[in-house]
Design a protein around this motif. Structure first.
Motif, PDB file in Angstrom:
ATOM      1  N   THR A 184       0.842  -1.202   0.000  1.00  0.00           N
ATOM      2  CA  THR A 184       0.000   0.000   0.000  1.00  0.00           C
ATOM      3  C   THR A 184       0.877   1.253   0.000  1.00  0.00           C
ATOM      4  OG1 THR A 184      -1.810  -1.100   1.179  1.00  0.00           O
ATOM      5  CG2 THR A 184      -1.735   1.314   1.289  1.00  0.00           C
ATOM      6  N   LEU A 185       0.470   2.210  -0.837  1.00  0.00           N
ATOM      7  CA  LEU A 185       1.180   3.484  -0.916  1.00  0.00           C
ATOM      8  C   LEU A 185       0.178   4.605  -0.669  1.00  0.00           C
ATOM      9  CD1 LEU A 185       3.947   4.865  -1.723  1.00  0.00           C
ATOM     10  CD2 LEU A 185       2.945   5.117  -4.016  1.00  0.00           C
ATOM     11  N   LYS A 186       0.591   5.606   0.131  1.00  0.00           N
ATOM     12  CA  LYS A 186      -0.300   6.725   0.410  1.00  0.00           C
ATOM     13  C   LYS A 186       0.402   8.050   0.060  1.00  0.00           C
ATOM     14  CE  LYS A 186      -0.627   8.964   4.079  1.00  0.00           C
ATOM     15  NZ  LYS A 186      -0.539  10.271   3.400  1.00  0.00           N
ATOM     16  N   PRO A 187       0.437   8.401  -1.222  1.00  0.00           N
ATOM     17  CA  PRO A 187       1.051   9.670  -1.614  1.00  0.00           C
ATOM     18  C   PRO A 187       0.008  10.790  -1.653  1.00  0.00           C
ATOM     19  CG  PRO A 187       0.524   8.425  -3.564  1.00  0.00           C
ATOM     20  CD  PRO A 187       0.043   7.592  -2.390  1.00  0.00           C
ATOM     21  N   ASN A 188       0.474  12.032  -1.631  1.00  0.00           N
ATOM     22  CA  ASN A 188      -0.440  13.128  -1.931  1.00  0.00           C
ATOM     23  C   ASN A 188      -0.428  13.361  -3.443  1.00  0.00           C
ATOM     24  OD1 ASN A 188       1.847  14.666  -2.567  1.00  0.00           O
ATOM     25  ND2 ASN A 188       1.906  15.656  -0.562  1.00  0.00           N
ATOM     26  N   ARG A 189      -1.148  14.349  -3.918  1.00  0.00           N
ATOM     27  CA  ARG A 189      -1.282  14.583  -5.352  1.00  0.00           C
ATOM     28  C   ARG A 189       0.087  14.776  -6.026  1.00  0.00           C
ATOM     29  NH1 ARG A 189      -5.798  17.313  -7.849  1.00  0.00           N
ATOM     30  NH2 ARG A 189      -6.372  17.958  -5.719  1.00  0.00           N
ATOM     31  N   ILE A 190       0.923  15.638  -5.453  1.00  0.00           N
ATOM     32  CA  ILE A 190       2.215  15.953  -6.076  1.00  0.00           C
ATOM     33  C   ILE A 190       3.140  14.746  -6.050  1.00  0.00           C
ATOM     34  CG2 ILE A 190       4.220  17.471  -5.968  1.00  0.00           C
ATOM     35  CD1 ILE A 190       2.462  19.579  -4.672  1.00  0.00           C
ATOM     36  N   GLU A 191       3.150  14.013  -4.928  1.00  0.00           N
ATOM     37  CA  GLU A 191       3.999  12.817  -4.842  1.00  0.00           C
ATOM     38  C   GLU A 191       3.552  11.764  -5.842  1.00  0.00           C
ATOM     39  OE1 GLU A 191       4.700  13.514  -0.030  1.00  0.00           O
ATOM     40  OE2 GLU A 191       3.267  12.022  -0.767  1.00  0.00           O
ATOM     41  N   ALA A 192       2.240  11.616  -6.026  1.00  0.00           N
ATOM     42  CA  ALA A 192       1.715  10.648  -7.004  1.00  0.00           C
ATOM     43  C   ALA A 192       2.132  11.038  -8.420  1.00  0.00           C
ATOM     44  CB  ALA A 192       0.196  10.577  -6.898  1.00  0.00           C
ATOM     45  N   GLU A 193       2.064  12.330  -8.735  1.00  0.00           N
ATOM     46  CA  GLU A 193       2.499  12.807 -10.061  1.00  0.00           C
ATOM     47  C   GLU A 193       3.976  12.509 -10.277  1.00  0.00           C
ATOM     48  OE1 GLU A 193      -0.450  16.649 -10.868  1.00  0.00           O
ATOM     49  OE2 GLU A 193       1.491  16.951  -9.874  1.00  0.00           O
ATOM     50  N   LEU A 194       4.774  12.745  -9.251  1.00  0.00           N
ATOM     51  CA  LEU A 194       6.219  12.523  -9.345  1.00  0.00           C
ATOM     52  C   LEU A 194       6.542  11.051  -9.583  1.00  0.00           C
ATOM     53  CD1 LEU A 194       9.114  13.708  -8.950  1.00  0.00           C
ATOM     54  CD2 LEU A 194       8.880  13.128  -6.528  1.00  0.00           C
ATOM     55  N   LEU A 195       5.859  10.167  -8.882  1.00  0.00           N
ATOM     56  CA  LEU A 195       6.154   8.727  -8.978  1.00  0.00           C
ATOM     57  C   LEU A 195       5.581   8.086 -10.244  1.00  0.00           C
ATOM     58  CD1 LEU A 195       5.563   7.744  -5.243  1.00  0.00           C
ATOM     59  CD2 LEU A 195       7.747   7.867  -6.433  1.00  0.00           C
ATOM     60  N   SER A 196       4.497   8.662 -10.770  1.00  0.00           N
ATOM     61  CA  SER A 196       3.852   8.075 -11.951  1.00  0.00           C
ATOM     62  C   SER A 196       4.258   8.753 -13.251  1.00  0.00           C
ATOM     63  CB  SER A 196       2.335   8.150 -11.810  1.00  0.00           C
ATOM     64  OG  SER A 196       1.906   9.504 -11.856  1.00  0.00           O
ATOM     65  N   GLY A 197       4.675  10.006 -13.147  1.00  0.00           N
ATOM     66  CA  GLY A 197       4.973  10.776 -14.359  1.00  0.00           C
ATOM     67  C   GLY A 197       3.723  11.302 -15.036  1.00  0.00           C
TER      68      GLY A 197
ATOM     69  N   THR B  40      -4.840  16.461 -13.649  1.00  0.00           N
ATOM     70  CA  THR B  40      -5.618  17.667 -13.977  1.00  0.00           C
ATOM     71  C   THR B  40      -7.114  17.449 -13.809  1.00  0.00           C
ATOM     72  OG1 THR B  40      -5.639  16.999 -16.306  1.00  0.00           O
ATOM     73  CG2 THR B  40      -3.861  18.478 -15.596  1.00  0.00           C
ATOM     74  N   GLY B  41      -7.525  16.211 -13.615  1.00  0.00           N
ATOM     75  CA  GLY B  41      -8.937  15.888 -13.457  1.00  0.00           C
ATOM     76  C   GLY B  41      -9.095  14.429 -13.114  1.00  0.00           C
ATOM     77  N   ASP B  42     -10.332  13.958 -13.113  1.00  0.00           N
ATOM     78  CA  ASP B  42     -10.600  12.576 -12.716  1.00  0.00           C
ATOM     79  C   ASP B  42      -9.962  11.560 -13.655  1.00  0.00           C
ATOM     80  OD1 ASP B  42     -12.005  13.505 -10.582  1.00  0.00           O
ATOM     81  OD2 ASP B  42     -13.999  13.175 -11.437  1.00  0.00           O
ATOM     82  N   GLU B  43      -9.940  11.873 -14.952  1.00  0.00           N
ATOM     83  CA  GLU B  43      -9.377  10.930 -15.926  1.00  0.00           C
ATOM     84  C   GLU B  43      -7.880  10.746 -15.714  1.00  0.00           C
ATOM     85  OE1 GLU B  43      -8.858  10.407 -20.768  1.00  0.00           O
ATOM     86  OE2 GLU B  43     -10.296  11.865 -19.986  1.00  0.00           O
ATOM     87  N   SER B  44      -7.171  11.865 -15.550  1.00  0.00           N
ATOM     88  CA  SER B  44      -5.726  11.777 -15.320  1.00  0.00           C
ATOM     89  C   SER B  44      -5.430  11.190 -13.944  1.00  0.00           C
ATOM     90  CB  SER B  44      -5.079  13.149 -15.474  1.00  0.00           C
ATOM     91  OG  SER B  44      -5.669  14.092 -14.589  1.00  0.00           O
ATOM     92  N   LEU B  45      -6.312  11.415 -13.001  1.00  0.00           N
ATOM     93  CA  LEU B  45      -6.157  10.847 -11.668  1.00  0.00           C
ATOM     94  C   LEU B  45      -6.204   9.320 -11.741  1.00  0.00           C
ATOM     95  CD1 LEU B  45      -5.939  11.282  -8.602  1.00  0.00           C
ATOM     96  CD2 LEU B  45      -8.438  11.497  -8.531  1.00  0.00           C
ATOM     97  N   ALA B  46      -7.166   8.786 -12.502  1.00  0.00           N
ATOM     98  CA  ALA B  46      -7.283   7.337 -12.676  1.00  0.00           C
ATOM     99  C   ALA B  46      -6.063   6.785 -13.415  1.00  0.00           C
ATOM    100  CB  ALA B  46      -8.558   7.008 -13.436  1.00  0.00           C
ATOM    101  N   ARG B  47      -5.601   7.541 -14.406  1.00  0.00           N
ATOM    102  CA  ARG B  47      -4.433   7.092 -15.178  1.00  0.00           C
ATOM    103  C   ARG B  47      -3.193   7.056 -14.295  1.00  0.00           C
ATOM    104  NH1 ARG B  47      -5.100  10.279 -18.877  1.00  0.00           N
ATOM    105  NH2 ARG B  47      -3.454  11.854 -18.639  1.00  0.00           N
ATOM    106  N   CYS B  48      -3.055   8.047 -13.436  1.00  0.00           N
ATOM    107  CA  CYS B  48      -1.933   8.086 -12.489  1.00  0.00           C
ATOM    108  C   CYS B  48      -1.950   6.843 -11.605  1.00  0.00           C
ATOM    109  CB  CYS B  48      -2.034   9.349 -11.636  1.00  0.00           C
ATOM    110  SG  CYS B  48      -0.835   9.437 -10.283  1.00  0.00           S
ATOM    111  N   ALA B  49      -3.118   6.489 -11.066  1.00  0.00           N
ATOM    112  CA  ALA B  49      -3.245   5.299 -10.217  1.00  0.00           C
ATOM    113  C   ALA B  49      -2.918   4.040 -11.002  1.00  0.00           C
ATOM    114  CB  ALA B  49      -4.650   5.218  -9.633  1.00  0.00           C
ATOM    115  N   ASP B  50      -3.367   3.976 -12.268  1.00  0.00           N
ATOM    116  CA  ASP B  50      -3.102   2.800 -13.097  1.00  0.00           C
ATOM    117  C   ASP B  50      -1.608   2.597 -13.309  1.00  0.00           C
ATOM    118  OD1 ASP B  50      -5.772   2.202 -13.338  1.00  0.00           O
ATOM    119  OD2 ASP B  50      -6.025   3.271 -15.240  1.00  0.00           O
ATOM    120  N   VAL B  51      -0.892   3.690 -13.539  1.00  0.00           N
ATOM    121  CA  VAL B  51       0.554   3.598 -13.754  1.00  0.00           C
ATOM    122  C   VAL B  51       1.238   3.061 -12.499  1.00  0.00           C
ATOM    123  CG1 VAL B  51       2.673   4.936 -14.121  1.00  0.00           C
ATOM    124  CG2 VAL B  51       0.647   5.409 -15.509  1.00  0.00           C
TER     125      VAL B  51
END
Length: 361
Positions: A137-150, A154-165
């Motif tokens: 289990t990983l608990k990042p905030n928004r910026i940490e998730a962006e950093l780790l996923s690349g 910007t919205g729900d779609e990109s949020l889901a894509r970030c989690a998928d990565v």
């Protein structure tokens, strides 16, 4: 995190590094009170225990923070190797990225228990990237998730894509904290849920993430599903906010009470001091009055004459001149010099003086 897990009734063993300073003593005392076992922690002589100072804005969000985590460099893979049986017998292991990157990598590769990780900050989150696939289990905030996923969120779609990565690495679950927008939870089985924040007056957000992680651990141990775990995390984080709000109010009243008690103690001490001074003055007055009655400081002749006059055997004896006149303090020395030996005269006529002399013979 350990604090909140203990409050949730979990059996917590904490492996950390402590200095030999007052902060180490405070942490140890707090852990003993909470029932947190520190027996496996490392004591580093001469080192400073980790400290964290933060400032919040008017909304309760962290504006600036300064930390000293250098002591955690002592938590090496070699040190943890001696704790491997403890780690492998745990139901789960939680760690953050304050520990060195090689140590985090060792935990990810050697620990058989599920590993939960809090990235802590954007600067330290990069330590997680090489071991994402070995974490539960990983608990990042928004910026940490962006950093780790690349993936820029910007919205729900990109949020889901970030989690998928992130999940594509082999990670089992991810809970992305979105601040006031809630939390986005996803797991490797395809579960997806966005949980909004509850209604609350924000006082201080610092510590809410730790409460959230503790709730995620508790939820997993209780067998909660993805959505239930996410909601439990948000509820505990909200409870932490409410608790901090109440603690702030209590602290305010405590400070007022302490101030009033301090003033009351000061007033009582001042009263006792004045009472003692009053008693001392009264005692001195009594002593001087007794000395005056006995004509202390006068010659033997004056004492004898005054004693005889008080018994009525000598007439027209009024007393020493010094006892019959009163002058302001600033003139006392001058008058004393002017009178000289006459200060001890006791009669007002030559005949009275002769009678006194005759008595003294």
């Amino acid at each position: 995190i350990a604090h909140n897990m203990a409050l949730l009734g979990l059996d917590v063993r904490m492996i950390t590094a402590l200095g030999d300073d007052v902060y180490a003593q405070k942490i140890t005392t707090s852990c003993i009170e909470l029932g947190i076992d520190l027996a496996h922690s490392l004591q580093v002589p001469g080192a400073s225990t980790s400290t964290y100072l933060f400032l919040t804005d008017e909304k309760g969000d962290m504006e600036l923070a300064v930390s000293d985590m250098e002591i955690y460099d002592h938590l090496t893979p070699q040190f943890l190797a001696g704790k491997e049986p403890l780690l492998n017998n745990a139901r789960l292991v939680i760690c953050d990225t304050n520990i060195p990157e090689p140590t985090l990598a060792w935990i990810a590769s050697h620990c058989k228990a599920p590993v939960f990780v809090d990235p802590v900050s954007t600067a330290k989150a990069v330590k997680v990237k090489p071991v994402l696939g070995r974490l539960h289990t990983l608990k990042p905030n928004r910026i940490e998730a962006e950093l780790l996923s690349g993936v820029a969120i910007t919205g729900d779609e990109s949020l889901a894509r970030c989690a998928d990565v992130l999940l594509s690495t082999g990670l089992h679950r991810v809970f992305i904290s979105l601040g006031g927008d809630g939390v986005y939870a996803a797991d490797y089985q395809g579960g997806r849920i966005k949980v909004p924040c509850g209604t609350a007056k924000m006082v201080n957000t610092t510590g809410c993430g730790d409460a959230f992680m503790a709730a995620l651990a508790w939820g997993w141990l209780e067998g909660l599903g993805l959505e239930e775990a996410a909601r439990a995390g948000k509820e505990l984080a909200k409870a932490r906010e409410d608790r901090d709000s109440l603690l702030n109010i209590i602290s305010g009243y405590t400070m007022r009470l302490d101030s009033r008690e301090k003033k009351a103690r000061a007033a009582e001490e001042a009263h006792v001091k004045l009472q003692m001074e009053e008693n001392a003055v009264a005692s001195r007055i009594h002593m001087l009055a007794e000395m005056e009655k006995l004509y202390e400081g006068y010659s033997k002749a004056v004492k004898l004459v005054m004693g005889e006059a008080e018994r009525g055997n000598l007439k027209h004896i009024h007393g020493p001149v010094a006892g019959l006149i009163h002058v302001p303090d600033r003139y006392a020395v001058a008058v004393e010099i002017a009178l000289g030996g006459a200060m001890q005269h006791v009669v007002d006529s030559e005949a009275d003086g002769k009678a006194a002399i005759q008595y003294l013979k």
